[in-house]
Write an enzyme that holds these catalytic residues in place. Structure first.
Site, PDB file in Angstrom:
ATOM      1  CG  HIS A  17      22.079  17.872  53.525  1.00 23.71           C
ATOM      2  ND1 HIS A  17      22.550  18.060  55.239  1.00 23.71           N
ATOM      3  CD2 HIS A  17      23.120  19.633  53.749  1.00 23.71           C
ATOM      4  CE1 HIS A  17      23.679  18.437  55.655  1.00 23.71           C
ATOM      5  NE2 HIS A  17      23.845  19.351  55.065  1.00 23.71           N
ATOM      6  CG  HIS A  19      25.163  23.655  53.219  1.00 21.80           C
ATOM      7  ND1 HIS A  19      25.024  23.997  53.781  1.00 21.80           N
ATOM      8  CD2 HIS A  19      25.266  22.544  52.793  1.00 21.80           C
ATOM      9  CE1 HIS A  19      25.478  23.148  55.165  1.00 21.80           C
ATOM     10  NE2 HIS A  19      25.813  22.243  54.367  1.00 21.80           N
ATOM     11  CE  LYS A 103      23.089  20.317  60.313  1.00 22.77           C
ATOM     12  NZ  LYS A 103      23.008  19.359  58.597  1.00 22.77           N
ATOM     13  CG  HIS A 140      27.422  17.440  61.115  1.00 21.19           C
ATOM     14  ND1 HIS A 140      28.010  17.633  59.734  1.00 21.19           N
ATOM     15  CD2 HIS A 140      29.097  16.887  61.134  1.00 21.19           C
ATOM     16  CE1 HIS A 140      29.836  17.391  59.279  1.00 21.19           C
ATOM     17  NE2 HIS A 140      29.881  17.160  60.165  1.00 21.19           N
ATOM     18  CG  HIS A 178      25.863  14.739  55.834  1.00 23.11           C
ATOM     19  ND1 HIS A 178      26.520  14.701  56.908  1.00 23.11           N
ATOM     20  CD2 HIS A 178      25.930  16.545  55.743  1.00 23.11           C
ATOM     21  CE1 HIS A 178      27.071  15.457  58.289  1.00 23.11           C
ATOM     22  NE2 HIS A 178      26.578  16.563  57.233  1.00 23.11           N
ATOM     23  CG  ASP A 252      26.543  18.597  52.621  1.00 25.59           C
ATOM     24  OD1 ASP A 252      26.114  19.330  53.263  1.00 25.59           O
ATOM     25  OD2 ASP A 252      27.048  17.891  53.353  1.00 25.59           O
TER      26      ASP A 252
HETATM   27  O1  DOR Z   1      31.241  19.184  54.153  1.00 25.89           O
HETATM   28  C1  DOR Z   1      30.167  20.508  54.039  1.00 25.89           C
HETATM   29  N1  DOR Z   1      30.087  21.673  53.982  1.00 25.89           N
HETATM   30  N2  DOR Z   1      30.127  19.263  55.176  1.00 25.89           N
HETATM   31  C2  DOR Z   1      29.006  20.466  56.143  1.00 25.89           C
HETATM   32  O2  DOR Z   1      29.074  19.478  57.008  1.00 25.89           O
HETATM   33  C3  DOR Z   1      28.716  21.723  55.963  1.00 25.89           C
HETATM   34  C4  DOR Z   1      29.123  22.104  54.792  1.00 25.89           C
HETATM   35  C5  DOR Z   1      29.510  23.424  54.595  1.00 25.89           C
HETATM   36  O3  DOR Z   1      28.284  24.012  54.627  1.00 25.89           O
HETATM   37  O4  DOR Z   1      30.331  23.659  53.400  1.00 25.89           O
HETATM   38 ZN    ZN Z   2      25.334  20.308  55.209  1.00 17.74          ZN
END
Ligand code: DOR
Ligand code: ZN
Length: 349
Positions: A17, A19, A103, A140, A178, A252
């Site tokens: 996970h 980003h 997702k 999520h 998460h 995450d």
């Molecule tokens: O804290 C988070 N940030 N939770 C999420 O589900 C998305 C993520 C983000 O993309 O910044």
């Molecule tokens: Zn995330």
């Protein structure tokens, strides 16, 4: 796994996970993940979300172009589900390995989720197709509704959405992402299988909601799902220490520019890529559960996704390491999780 007094060698882990964002931020953050992990599952919630094969292929190319070529790193792509996702597009993407999973962001549940799914019933035909072709659904898991307390969003989602969904689609492969509560831990312990697993982040293992307000409000600890009470934190720590195969690593890591974190409407997300693996090893050590570190980091995830376990290994050494205070991105900065703190573990060489 070999464990000496101060060294531990495990199969190279994957982060299920991540980003990475795009452009300048992507270029700055990608190598932190590439340094520790062989593969990462890339979240599709860009400002313009990754909703089809074409966008996914070009995003993957941008990721690979941004990489330091010393790392052998494989980005695994995901598709952002909307009320308008075309099942045929998803199926082709999955069969051609353009997408590893899809997702589900409930509408307005987190960063860039305005194009997310408004009602589960809008995507029944998509879920049917995913179940049929064996494509994993990443969730999520928060029910967002004004009448539901923010701390109860996850438990309400399990009760009102996940449980009925699993009854309708018993062979749909699902990752509850998460997880943050003892209710989720109990649910996975009871129903975890090759069709249902969960990921756990380092920040939800290290922190609880008190930390968000300690010494003043801490925008850098704001993430979604939000940090919970310490009883939940304890349940998560016990879950990973139990060696249960249905929990695995998903950091995450979610970078945001400093200006966006401290804005009036600060963004949710914690950029933990520089320290995630080192945090996990610290927690497993604290829980006297190092014997399960490798399965959590490197085995349970690939087994769920029917992917081979990595061949390389990684050695972690018990030697202090200071986490960078900030990372510059053009005229801005990103502040990493545990910025300026000394960790007990580092990467050998
Ligand atoms: O804290 C988070 N940030 N939770 C999420 O589900 C998305 C993520 C983000 O993309 O910044
Ligand atoms: Zn995330």
């Amino acid at each position: 796994m070999t464990e000496y007094e101060k060294k531990i060698t495990i199969i190279k882990p994957d982060d299920w996970h991540v980003h990475l964002r795009d452009n300048k931020i992507l270029k700055k953050v990608i190598n932190y993940t590439g340094k520790f992990y062989a593969r990462a599952l890339i979240m599709p919630n860009l400002d313009d979300p990754i909703t089809n094969c074409f966008k996914s292929i070009s995003y993957r190319n941008r990721i690979l172009k941004s990489m330091n070529w010393n790392y052998k790193f494989q980005p695994l792509m995901t598709c952002y589900l909307t009320d308008r996702t075309i099942p045929e597009e998803l199926e082709i993407g999955f069969l051609k390995k353009i997408f590893i999973a899809a997702k589900l962001y409930p509408y307005c549940s987190t960063t860039n989720s305005k194009k997310g799914v408004k009602k589960i019933s809008h995507i029944t035909h998509i879920l049917e197709r995913m179940e049929k072709i064996g494509m994993p659904l990443l969730i999520h898991g928060e029910e967002v509704n004004k009448s539901i307390d923010i701390y109860d969003r996850e438990a309400e989602f399990i009760k009102n959405t996940l449980d009925p969904l699993r009854n309708c689609f018993p062979k749909l492969k699902i990752v509850l992402e998460h997880i943050t509560t003892k209710e989720s831990v109990e649910y996975i312990k009871k129903y975890g299988s090759n069709y249902l697993c969960a990921t756990i982040t380092p920040h939800h293992l290290i922190l609880n909601r008190n930390d968000m307000f300690s010494g003043g409000i801490q925008p850098y600890l704001y993430c979604l799902p939000i940090l919970k009470k310490n009883i939940h934190q304890k349940a998560l720590r016990q879950a990973i220490a139990s060696g249960n195969k249905h929990f695995f690593l998903g950091s995450d890591t979610a970078p945001h520019l400093h200006k966006d974190k401290i804005n009036f409407f600060g963004c949710a997300g914690i950029f933990n890529a520089p320290s995630s693996l080192l945090s996990y090893v610290t927690i497993f050590e604290e829980m006297q559960a190092l014997k399960y570190l490798q399965s959590f980091c490197s085995e349970n995830g690939p087994k769920f996704y029917n992917l081979p376990i990595n061949k390389e290994t990684i050695t972690l050494i018990k030697k202090p390491l200071k986490i960078k205070k900030r990372i510059s991105v053009g005229n801005n900065i990103i502040i990493p999780f545990l910025s300026g703190k000394i960790l007990n573990w580092s990467l050998e060489n």
